[in-house]
Motif scaffolding. Structure first.
Motif, PDB file in Angstrom:
ATOM      1  N   UNK A  41      28.233  24.756  35.193  1.00 29.96           N
ATOM      2  CA  UNK A  41      29.665  24.538  34.997  1.00 29.96           C
ATOM      3  C   UNK A  41      30.525  25.773  35.165  1.00 29.96           C
ATOM      4  N   UNK A  42      29.927  26.881  35.572  1.00 32.57           N
ATOM      5  CA  UNK A  42      30.682  28.115  35.729  1.00 32.57           C
ATOM      6  C   UNK A  42      31.408  28.177  37.054  1.00 32.57           C
ATOM      7  N   UNK A  43      32.316  27.257  37.255  1.00 34.66           N
ATOM      8  CA  UNK A  43      32.990  27.132  38.551  1.00 34.66           C
ATOM      9  C   UNK A  43      33.878  28.330  38.875  1.00 34.66           C
ATOM     10  N   UNK A  44      34.250  29.097  37.871  1.00 38.00           N
ATOM     11  CA  UNK A  44      35.042  30.299  38.133  1.00 38.00           C
ATOM     12  C   UNK A  44      34.172  31.483  38.531  1.00 38.00           C
ATOM     13  N   UNK A  45      32.851  31.307  38.481  1.00 35.95           N
ATOM     14  CA  UNK A  45      31.920  32.380  38.822  1.00 35.95           C
ATOM     15  C   UNK A  45      31.146  32.107  40.101  1.00 35.95           C
ATOM     16  N   UNK A  46      30.859  30.849  40.365  1.00 36.95           N
ATOM     17  CA  UNK A  46      30.072  30.472  41.534  1.00 36.95           C
ATOM     18  C   UNK A  46      30.765  29.350  42.296  1.00 36.95           C
ATOM     19  N   UNK A  47      30.517  29.304  43.587  1.00 42.12           N
ATOM     20  CA  UNK A  47      31.101  28.272  44.430  1.00 42.12           C
ATOM     21  C   UNK A  47      30.161  27.073  44.546  1.00 42.12           C
TER      22      UNK A  47
END
Length: 313
Positions: A24-30
């Motif tokens: 869920x780390x969409x701000x870290x990974x694409x």
């Protein structure tokens, strides 16, 4: 799986934990697949991993939400969950580090809601804001501990002087800081301090953010939005030198009949003061491989050979 107890606590954790910045780390990974992330956490818990590490900033709360969805499938005594706070993202256009007591209290409450829990086992001050005295921020976490909202206090991303200040009253149970075969800077002061002051050291980036996964080549390039572009190990000539070290470490892994990632994890667990590691991943296959590292025994000769490889480059 081997288990250990975090310092100054009764929290018994698996030596191999799970880092969930790619859940869920969409701000870290694409292009993250949330279903894969859920499967990853569930597979970990079903295979002996009881130590789950997340943070409110991962996906601006989304990682905690996804982790919480899986945790409710398990008995509360079957897992130890750690989360972190200090990044104020109330205003998404202006995320800033915030250690003020009132913010931390609000952050803890929001994390509990997203995780669907009554308490968090381990709560880290994620980053210092270099403004709020630790007496105030750690003092507030100590009050939250007394209230039963958190069971242990950790801190991350601090210098030795900051760690000493934060631990002035012995409140810190865990330090989370960068440490891996390719970045051993923690050995200079942070790790010795933890050993001498009864603080568990838990490395983040144990696989050097993928470099010790063994899949990079000299032609590999990160996506332009990938946060690892800011990590020196991925830059220019240093990246090329790093790949040379990785190739030599692969030879050691082959001789030990294991994978490079598992060799890297076993090496960390062999270091005095390191109580657990929290490798991440995007799919369940990664954690199913990583759990095998808990059973790898590195001899003195193995450690000396690895030491020589790391020191000659």
């Amino acid at each position: 799986m081997n288990y250990t107890t975090l310092k100054k606590t009764d929290l018994k954790v698996s030596e191999i934990g799970l880092g969930t910045n790619a859940v869920g780390g969409h701000n870290l990974f694409q292009n993250l697949n949330e279903a894969d992330g859920i499967d990853l956490v569930r597979a970990a818990l079903n295979n002996g991993v009881n130590f789950i590490d997340t943070a409110d900033i991962y996906g601006l709360g989304r990682s905690e939400e996804l982790v919480g969805e899986v945790l409710k499938e398990f008995k509360r005594e079957d897992f130890v969950v750690a989360t972190k706070g200090a990044q104020n993202f109330t205003n998404l256009d202006d995320v800033k580090t915030d250690n003020r007591p009132e913010y931390l209290r609000d952050a803890v409450e929001k994390s509990l809601k997203r995780l669907q829990l009554d308490y968090v086992d381990l709560y880290y001050l994620h980053f210092p804001d270099n403004e709020t005295p630790f007496a105030e921020s750690i003092g507030e976490l100590a009050r939250l501990k007394e209230e039963g909202k958190i069971r242990a206090i950790g801190i991350s991303n601090v210098s030795l002087d900051q760690l000493k200040e934060a631990n002035a009253h012995g409140d810190i149970s865990v330090l989370q800081s960068p440490y891996n075969m390719l970045d051993r800077s923690a050995e200079a002061d942070l790790l010795p301090y933890c050993v001498g002051n009864n603080i568990s050291f838990i490395p983040y980036g144990p696989l050097a953010f993928g470099l010790l996964g063994g899949g990079f080549t000299k032609d590999s390039k990160l996506d332009s939005q990938d946060w690892r572009n800011s990590v020196p190990l991925f830059e220019g000539e240093q990246f090329q030198r790093t790949l040379e070290i990785v190739e030599k470490l692969k030879e050691v892994a082959i001789q030990k009949e294991t994978s490079l990632p598992n060799l890297a994890l076993a090496w960390l667990l062999a270091q005095e003061g390191v109580d657990a590691v929290i490798p991440g991943g995007k799919k369940k296959e990664r954690i199913l491989e990583n759990i095998q590292a808990s059973d790898i025994i590195l001899s003195k000769e193995d450690l000396n050979r690895i030491h020589d490889i790391l020191n000659k480059n």
